[in-house]
Scaffold this motif. Structure first.
Motif, PDB file in Angstrom:
ATOM      1  N   LEU A  83      13.915  10.312  57.415  1.00  0.00           N
ATOM      2  CA  LEU A  83      13.451   9.980  56.207  1.00  0.00           C
ATOM      3  C   LEU A  83      12.265  11.074  55.908  1.00  0.00           C
ATOM      4  CD1 LEU A  83      12.933   8.236  54.108  1.00  0.00           C
ATOM      5  CD2 LEU A  83      10.979   7.031  55.650  1.00  0.00           C
ATOM      6  N   ARG A  84      11.692  11.734  56.971  1.00  0.00           N
ATOM      7  CA  ARG A  84      10.585  12.589  56.505  1.00  0.00           C
ATOM      8  C   ARG A  84      11.215  13.968  55.867  1.00  0.00           C
ATOM      9  NH1 ARG A  84       8.562  11.114  61.890  1.00  0.00           N
ATOM     10  NH2 ARG A  84       6.585  10.123  61.488  1.00  0.00           N
ATOM     11  N   GLN A  85      12.396  14.260  56.522  1.00  0.00           N
ATOM     12  CA  GLN A  85      13.135  15.506  55.842  1.00  0.00           C
ATOM     13  C   GLN A  85      13.598  15.126  54.469  1.00  0.00           C
ATOM     14  OE1 GLN A  85      13.185  18.618  57.469  1.00  0.00           O
ATOM     15  NE2 GLN A  85      11.675  17.516  58.793  1.00  0.00           N
ATOM     16  N   THR A  86      14.158  13.903  54.210  1.00  0.00           N
ATOM     17  CA  THR A  86      14.388  13.337  52.859  1.00  0.00           C
ATOM     18  C   THR A  86      13.338  13.422  51.732  1.00  0.00           C
ATOM     19  OG1 THR A  86      16.225  12.077  53.805  1.00  0.00           O
ATOM     20  CG2 THR A  86      15.697  11.836  51.592  1.00  0.00           C
ATOM     21  N   LEU A  87      12.287  13.011  52.407  1.00  0.00           N
ATOM     22  CA  LEU A  87      10.979  13.017  51.483  1.00  0.00           C
ATOM     23  C   LEU A  87      10.547  14.521  51.146  1.00  0.00           C
ATOM     24  CD1 LEU A  87       8.867  10.235  53.070  1.00  0.00           C
ATOM     25  CD2 LEU A  87      10.240  10.030  51.015  1.00  0.00           C
ATOM     26  N   LEU A  88      10.640  15.345  52.178  1.00  0.00           N
ATOM     27  CA  LEU A  88      10.389  16.801  51.912  1.00  0.00           C
ATOM     28  C   LEU A  88      11.292  17.390  50.818  1.00  0.00           C
ATOM     29  CD1 LEU A  88       9.597  18.130  55.458  1.00  0.00           C
ATOM     30  CD2 LEU A  88       8.015  17.577  53.475  1.00  0.00           C
TER      31      LEU A  88
END
Length: 240
Positions: free
Chosen positions: A153-158
């Motif tokens: 999820l963090r990578q998707t938000l980035l």
């Protein structure tokens, strides 16, 4: 309500920012927090859970849901949480469909990320076998309680924020930096125009170069005392 929004906020922040209880509708007002992922600041808003107005327990929850829709209308990306333990419940599925219909309505231009939460207790649900959620958007499965899927999820938000890893490093342009660069470019253009006149009057040329240097200093950190005070009072809340 009770899909795990506040738990997800706490998991992303690594702190207990929002109250979490088994009681549906615990969150009544927006809870805002600026998080940093890989050094990139992201402004996250945890909202009251959405359901039909007649299902709200009181007027406070109805106001909270109205504020949720206001936050959604202003968001760049919406994390639409689905509860894996309830996806097979027809009433829950209908409630999800009602929210999806409103998210798909004209004027809702934000990117939608479908987050299937509670993977730790909804293990028997195959997300890939579910019908394509509406509105269209990326699908992730996670557990806010155990941390499973949080890194994805963090990578998707980035990616949604426009961040890209590069060997030379990462450049994040804040609005203040862009304005300073534009000002420096304008002063350099004027300096070039003065130099092209060959009239020997170097005072105007020097002044434009000084102003360009000053504009770049606002990016590199060469603040005057007044600039620094203005920046502090703009970015921070200072109390006695």
């Amino acid at each position: 309500p009770n899909a795990g929004k506040s738990s997800l906020l706490n998991a992303l922040a690594g702190a207990e920012l929002a109250i979490v209880t088994p009681i549906a509708g615990t969150t009544r007002d927006k809870v805002s927090e600026t998080l940093q992922i890989e050094g990139v600041p992201l402004h996250i808003i945890d909202t009251a859970g959405l359901r039909a107005d007649h299902e709200a327990t009181d007027e406070v929850e109805r106001i909270g849901m109205a504020r949720s829709w206001e936050a959604i209308a202003q968001a760049d990306a919406v994390l639409f949480l689905h509860d894996l333990t309830r996806v097979s419940d027809p009433a829950y599925a209908q409630a999800d469909a009602d929210i999806a219909a409103r998210l798909s309505s004209p004027g809702q231009g934000a990117t939608v990320l479908h987050i299937f939460n509670k993977a730790d207790v909804g293990m028997d649900v195959d997300v890939d076998a579910l019908a394509q959620p509406q509105p269209p958007g990326e699908v992730l499965r996670l557990s806010a309680r155990t941390g499973e899927g949080l890194q994805a999820l963090r990578q998707t938000l980035l990616r949604q924020a426009g961040w890209q890893a590069a060997q030379e490093g990462v450049f994040i342009a804040r609005q203040r930096h862009v304005q300073a660069l534009n000002a420096a470019r304008e002063h350099l253009a004027l300096a070039q125009a003065h130099a092209a006149q060959h009239d020997g009057a170097l005072d105007l040329l020097a002044e434009e170069l000084r102003l360009a240097h000053q504009a770049l200093g606002r990016i590199t950190g060469a603040f005057s005392a007044d600039d620094l005070l203005g920046e502090i009072f703009t970015r921070f809340c200072i109390g006695k």
